[in-house]
Design a protein around this motif. Structure first.
Motif, PDB file in Angstrom:
ATOM      1  N   SER A 105      27.854  79.399  62.023  1.00 62.05           N
ATOM      2  CA  SER A 105      29.203  78.832  62.126  1.00 62.05           C
ATOM      3  C   SER A 105      29.850  79.185  63.460  1.00 62.05           C
ATOM      4  O   SER A 105      30.994  78.847  63.690  1.00 62.05           O
ATOM      5  N   GLU A 138      31.677  79.523  66.619  1.00 64.85           N
ATOM      6  CA  GLU A 138      32.450  78.618  67.453  1.00 64.85           C
ATOM      7  C   GLU A 138      32.063  78.808  68.916  1.00 64.85           C
ATOM      8  O   GLU A 138      32.388  77.987  69.777  1.00 64.85           O
ATOM      9  N   ASN A 186      33.958  72.380  64.100  1.00 64.63           N
ATOM     10  CA  ASN A 186      34.332  73.286  65.199  1.00 64.63           C
ATOM     11  C   ASN A 186      34.610  72.519  66.487  1.00 64.63           C
ATOM     12  O   ASN A 186      35.513  72.875  67.237  1.00 64.63           O
ATOM     13  N   ASN A 246      38.009  71.140  66.453  1.00 71.24           N
ATOM     14  CA  ASN A 246      38.985  72.220  66.576  1.00 71.24           C
ATOM     15  C   ASN A 246      39.055  72.766  68.002  1.00 71.24           C
ATOM     16  O   ASN A 246      40.096  73.218  68.455  1.00 71.24           O
ATOM     17  N   MET A 247      37.918  72.730  68.704  1.00 75.68           N
ATOM     18  CA  MET A 247      37.820  73.260  70.069  1.00 75.68           C
ATOM     19  C   MET A 247      38.194  72.235  71.120  1.00 75.68           C
ATOM     20  O   MET A 247      38.338  72.565  72.286  1.00 75.68           O
ATOM     21  N   THR A 290      32.917  86.591  64.572  1.00 72.54           N
ATOM     22  CA  THR A 290      33.779  85.408  64.477  1.00 72.54           C
ATOM     23  C   THR A 290      35.272  85.729  64.419  1.00 72.54           C
ATOM     24  O   THR A 290      36.090  84.957  64.916  1.00 72.54           O
ATOM     25  N   GLY A 325      34.445  77.509  61.165  1.00 69.96           N
ATOM     26  CA  GLY A 325      34.533  78.169  62.461  1.00 69.96           C
ATOM     27  C   GLY A 325      35.728  79.112  62.515  1.00 69.96           C
ATOM     28  O   GLY A 325      36.531  79.178  61.583  1.00 69.96           O
ATOM     29  N   SER A 326      35.836  79.811  63.645  1.00 74.12           N
ATOM     30  CA  SER A 326      36.891  80.815  63.788  1.00 74.12           C
ATOM     31  C   SER A 326      38.285  80.202  63.781  1.00 74.12           C
ATOM     32  O   SER A 326      39.231  80.813  63.274  1.00 74.12           O
ATOM     33  N   THR A 327      38.423  79.010  64.354  1.00 77.09           N
ATOM     34  CA  THR A 327      39.749  78.396  64.419  1.00 77.09           C
ATOM     35  C   THR A 327      40.210  77.938  63.036  1.00 77.09           C
ATOM     36  O   THR A 327      41.371  78.108  62.665  1.00 77.09           O
TER      37      THR A 327
END
Lengths: 163, 420
Positions: free
Chosen positions: A66, A68, A94, A97-98, B38, B140-142
């Motif tokens: 996972s 990112e 991700n 989101n990025m 993470t 994910g981290s966000t």
């Protein structure tokens, strides 16, 4: 704004360990992560690629972890977008989101060759292969994801909620 | 028309009567998890968003387990970020060394994740908790940062796939073999974006440890989640651990599945996944001569007590091959202590294996067993990608604990039957 660059081809099931090996995950520094982008799939990639270049891959791009750090390292390396037949789900999420633009297109994935000049219009999903003078259509981005992009990504969406 | 367990859990958490595959929902989150790799990114985003507090200090869980105990200065800095954040925001569930374990073994053991929950974690193997009858998925981290602030996250309701396992397990066949066999059949994107529901008489009789192993590797088929309907085995596990209320959901008989796969135990031998994909499986009888340099027994996939028992049953009175390093890693402190009390650690050390404190370490080539160029490992972990355990020119073969243990003794991949 159109995205334009040279294509770098990768195969099927490119995993997140190939995109950014776990041995470099003891940092979150974007520049540091960019230095090792795609290192275990193509050790010369970062040395040879130029800002704006495009990654073109087969199915299930970004499978595995996972982290990112994977879309971060691609974006920080200067890649303008990734085109693939399909994406693994966490990587897909991700990337939005990025703010790393990604596009699904089987015909583009099959027909683009390494080194082809590619121009892509994110608003329509139309992919131009300037070298081969061909056009491909990427799958439209789901409406909900477009809304996330429109407000400037997930955290801006959250900020609005908090405020 | 009926609903699957996954649809029911998501509907309840979205405040809806029913949901269908493809629906976009905003769901409440019961637990939000991060680790030393993470969570630092999440914490950065959390602070950038100007958040003043987490949505619930008891529902955010931070576990430094990947490069912990800290392998170098950079890793120590990362863990420090978690520790400071936990202190500043009064997070109840931060697990320091000595209390820590590999997250996906630790959270169920501590009763932090329960049937009927919606759980997200910034770790792809968060899907493990589906074994309890929860909807659990990696993000994910966000996404984690957003959920730490709001207690919510968005999902597209996944289609469900049903996997029915008929018959009985053959000797040495475990949950690990069932999931490797399944991934071998459908491929590493065979369940992309979908929920994998495991059922049938083999699953009904499978202990919790084996169930965790199966749902753990759902991500290796590209799935969003893996899930098993709760039963008496689940309830027995949860009893005494749960510190809050939870709800049991079950799939309706007339629920809709995008695909139904039927497998029979008589066709399933212990499996070995060859480099460099978990789907590249062979039954143990077809492996041939594959020499190894290292055997790893542990991880969020196979570091639980029954895994250690299986390995010890093979290793008792034997010695690890002179050309092999064997590394055994109990997944949590509690499992470690049980292994000591049961005499398993004596068996490992007498066999000349290394026993480590809980860590994800070698699974992702972090530390505690990194491979050199050209080296080959058999491992009970979950991924065998290029460079996963070290040098890009090293190789990882995935198996169950008994196969990894016996291979360590013979110095080549083998069935436990070969050394008995």
């Amino acid at each position: 704004m159109k995205l334009k660059g040279k294509a770098w081809k990768f195969g099927a099931d490119v995993d997140t360990d190939a995109i950014i090996p776990a041995r470099y995950l003891n940092t979150t520094d974007h520049k540091e992560l960019a230095k090792h982008c795609m290192e275990d799939a193509n050790p010369d990639f970062v040395k040879k690629m130029k800002g704006g270049d495009i990654i073109v891959a087969d199915k299930n791009f970004g499978c595995g972890s996972s982290r990112e750090h994977a879309p971060i390292s691609i974006k920080a390396a200067g890649i303008s977008c990734v085109i693939a037949k399909s994406f693994a789900r966490i990587f897909y999420r991700n990337s939005f989101n990025m703010g790393l633009p990604i596009f699904e297109s089987a015909t583009a994935s099959e027909n683009i060759k390494e080194g082809d000049e590619i121009e892509l219009d994110p608003s329509t999903g139309v992919i131009h292969n300037l070298t081969k003078k061909e056009k491909y259509q990427a799958k439209p981005i789901p409406l909900f994801m477009q809304e996330l992009i429109n407000v400037g990504g997930l955290m801006n969406y959250v900020k609005r909620k908090v405020a | 028309m009926g609903m699957t367990i996954t649809e029911k859990i998501l509907a309840e958490h979205a405040g809806k009567k029913r949901v269908s595959p493809g629906d976009l929902i905003m769901s409440k989150v019961d637990i939000a998890l991060g680790n030393d790799i993470t969570a630092p990114l999440s914490i950065e985003e959390f602070k950038k968003a100007g958040a003043k507090k987490v949505f619930n200090k008891d529902k955010v869980v931070l576990v430094p387990d990947h490069f912990a105990p800290n392998k170098d200065i950079k890793s120590a800095q990362q863990v420090r970020i978690l520790k400071n954040f936990a202190k500043d925001y009064k997070i109840t569930n931060y697990f320091e060394m000595g209390r820590m374990g590999i997250e996906h073994a630790l959270l169920p053991e501590e009763g932090l994740v329960l049937p009927g929950d919606v759980i997200i974690g910034a770790d792809s193997h968060t899907c493990t908790y589906g074994a309890l009858g929860a909807f659990s998925t990696g993000v994910g981290s966000t996404d984690l940062a957003a959920a730490m602030i709001t207690g919510e996250t968005w999902f597209k309701v996944p289609e469900s796939m049903k996997f029915i396992f008929y018959g009985k397990l053959k000797k040495w066949v475990t949950g690990k073999d069932l999931i490797l066999y399944t991934i071998g059949k459908i491929g590493v994107d065979g369940a992309l974006y979908k929920a994998m529901e495991f059922t049938g008489e083999i699953i009904d009789n499978l202990p919790m440890d084996g169930r965790f192993t199966m749902t753990n590797m759902a991500i290796e088929a590209g799935a969003k989640s893996g899930i098993i309907n709760p039963d008496d085995i689940t309830m027995e596990y949860v009893e005494g651990r749960a510190k809050r209320k939870f709800k049991i959901y079950e799939s309706d008989k007339d629920a809709t599945y995008s695909d139904v796969f039927e497998f029979n135990g008589k066709d399933i031998e212990p499996q070995v996944a060859f480099p460099h994909l978990p789907s590249n499986t062979k039954p143990i009888s077809k492996v041939g001569k594959v020499k190894i340099d290292q055997a790893v027994i542990g991880s969020c996939t196979n570091g639980r007590i029954s895994d250690l028992r299986e390995a010890a049953s093979v290793l008792k009175g034997k010695k690890v091959h002179k050309d092999v390093r064997m590394i055994v890693i109990p997944a949590t402190q509690r499992i470690y202590k049980m292994a000591i009390d049961e005499g398993l650690i004596d068996i490992f050390i007498d066999a000349e294996a290394v026993v480590s404190t809980p860590t994800c370490g070698p699974c992702l080539g972090g530390h505690m067993g990194v491979l050199a160029e050209g080296e080959r490992a058999i491992s009970t972990t979950n991924r065998n990608f290029v460079g996963r355990m070290g040098h890009p020119k090293s190789e990882v073969y995935l198996s169950n604990p008994a196969v990894a243990a016996s291979s360590g003794v013979l110095g080549r991949i083998c069935s436990p039957d070969e050394i008995e």
